[in-house]
Design an enzyme around this catalytic site. Structure first.
Site, PDB file in Angstrom:
ATOM      1  N   GLU A   1       0.813  -1.222   0.000  1.00  0.00           N
ATOM      2  CA  GLU A   1       0.000   0.000   0.000  1.00  0.00           C
ATOM      3  C   GLU A   1       0.848   1.274   0.000  1.00  0.00           C
ATOM      4  OE1 GLU A   1      -2.609  -3.278   1.053  1.00  0.00           O
ATOM      5  OE2 GLU A   1      -0.619  -2.662   1.800  1.00  0.00           O
TER       6      GLU A   1
ATOM      7  N   HIS B   1      -8.875  -5.558  11.444  1.00  0.00           N
ATOM      8  CA  HIS B   1      -9.585  -5.425  10.180  1.00  0.00           C
ATOM      9  C   HIS B   1     -10.990  -4.853  10.348  1.00  0.00           C
ATOM     10  CE1 HIS B   1      -6.433  -8.359   9.412  1.00  0.00           C
ATOM     11  NE2 HIS B   1      -6.571  -8.160   8.124  1.00  0.00           N
TER      12      HIS B   1
END
Length: 338
Positions: A73, A142
């Protein structure tokens, strides 16, 4: 005639499409108009997107404009920021904003600041998009909602949508905007269906929307917590309590005027916010209401947030953690003194 009336009525019926399709259509429509727009992220091309939000786009636009990346990322966000500074208009898809934490340096210290650091000479027209928040049993790393984090940064615009209509109209506006935009979605909503016009449309960034009229209490939320707000409004109606429901849609800039006008009418407000309570969007709304509508309040501003803890894995603890219809109904009854 009745036939003409039916035909006219039929023309106004909009097709129902999935949330993911609305996102795909928004990106594709803008990419057809501007060859400087491209999509980049993990699994966006060959796999048609982790949530199938880019289905068919590789075939239409080719591998130079729909680009699969490694699991990195920080790297591909940085490429996007550099591309935006040099005249392109990237759309960077994060499989989840939880993974985007790795790219915060590029978003916060790069995209958000380059216009200011360059004295207005270099803009950064880029969209960072992907799901934020919980989707059930995904545990602590998450399940985080990052809207309030990103909205804390000057230079970023933050959008968090709750239905296909808003998703398409606001994503199109985000793509053509000259500022960096963080666009928040939800894994829990990609399969949701809603009415979306076939003709092109854009929605203004920075405008909340009253999605249910009411007179007794104002409910304010965004993203998938809007489902909780609507559900609570339905339950409250059964008990004779009329709830007005506002969808923020844009987190930064925050449209406090729409909320204030509602509170002037209802005199009570409950916010529903999935994020942690400390320094949250609900905290900011509470500040804005006491500043602009204090004299109209008949009860304290009340918040229903996610728990001030890290998300658990067990289903019963997930349910205990998140805002729910029952929690909102209870909060409304407290401000109604019932």
């Amino acid at each position: 005639s009745n036939f003409d009336h039916l035909c006219s009525k039929q023309k106004t019926i909009m097709p129902q499409i999935e949330f993911r399709t609305a996102l795909r259509d928004a990106m594709a429509e803008e990419m057809r108009k501007d060859e400087n727009i491209f999509l980049m992220g993990e699994e966006v091309a060959e796999y048609n997107g982790a949530y199938k939000a880019s289905k068919g786009m590789l075939k239409e636009f080719g591998e130079k404009r729909v680009i699969d990346t490694p699991i990195a990322e920080l790297g591909f966000a940085g490429i996007g920021v550099g591309a935006a500074m040099n005249g392109l208009r990237p759309i960077i898809e994060f499989m989840t904003w939880n993974f985007a934490v790795l790219a915060f340096d590029q978003i916060v210290n790069g995209a958000a600041k380059i216009l200011s650091m360059s004295g207005g000479q270099i803009s950064c027209p880029i969209v960072f998009r992907g799901p934020s928040g919980s989707n059930g049993q995904l545990a602590q790393q998450h399940s985080q909602a990052f809207e309030s984090w990103m909205a804390n940064v000057p230079g970023l615009k933050v959008i968090s949508v709750s239905d296909p209509y808003d998703a398409k109209g606001l994503l199109k506006s985000a793509i053509i905007d000259n500022d960096p935009v963080c666009f928040m979605e939800s894994e829990a909503m990609y399969g949701d269906k809603g009415e979306v016009p076939e003709e092109e449309y854009f929605l203004p960034i920075g405008q909340a929307k009253v999605k249910r009229e009411g007179t007794d209490v104002t409910l304010v939320s965004y993203n998938k917590m809007m489902k909780v707000a609507f559900s609570a409004a339905e339950e409250l109606a059964k008990e004779g309590i009329s709830a007005e429901v506002i969808d923020l849609r844009t987190i930064r800039p925050l449209d406090h005027k729409t909320i204030v006008e509602s509170v002037k009418k209802t005199n009570r407000i409950v916010t529903i916010d999935e994020s942690w309570p400390f320094g949250s969007i609900s905290s900011e709304i509470a500040y804005e209401i006491q500043k602009y509508a204090f004299d109209y309040l008949d009860a304290p501003v009340t918040r229903v947030n996610g728990a001030d803890a890290n998300m658990c894995y067990a289903p019963n603890l997930v349910a205990a953690y998140l805002p729910s219809t029952a929690k909102v109904v209870q909060a409304v009854k407290s401000v109604m003194y019932r």
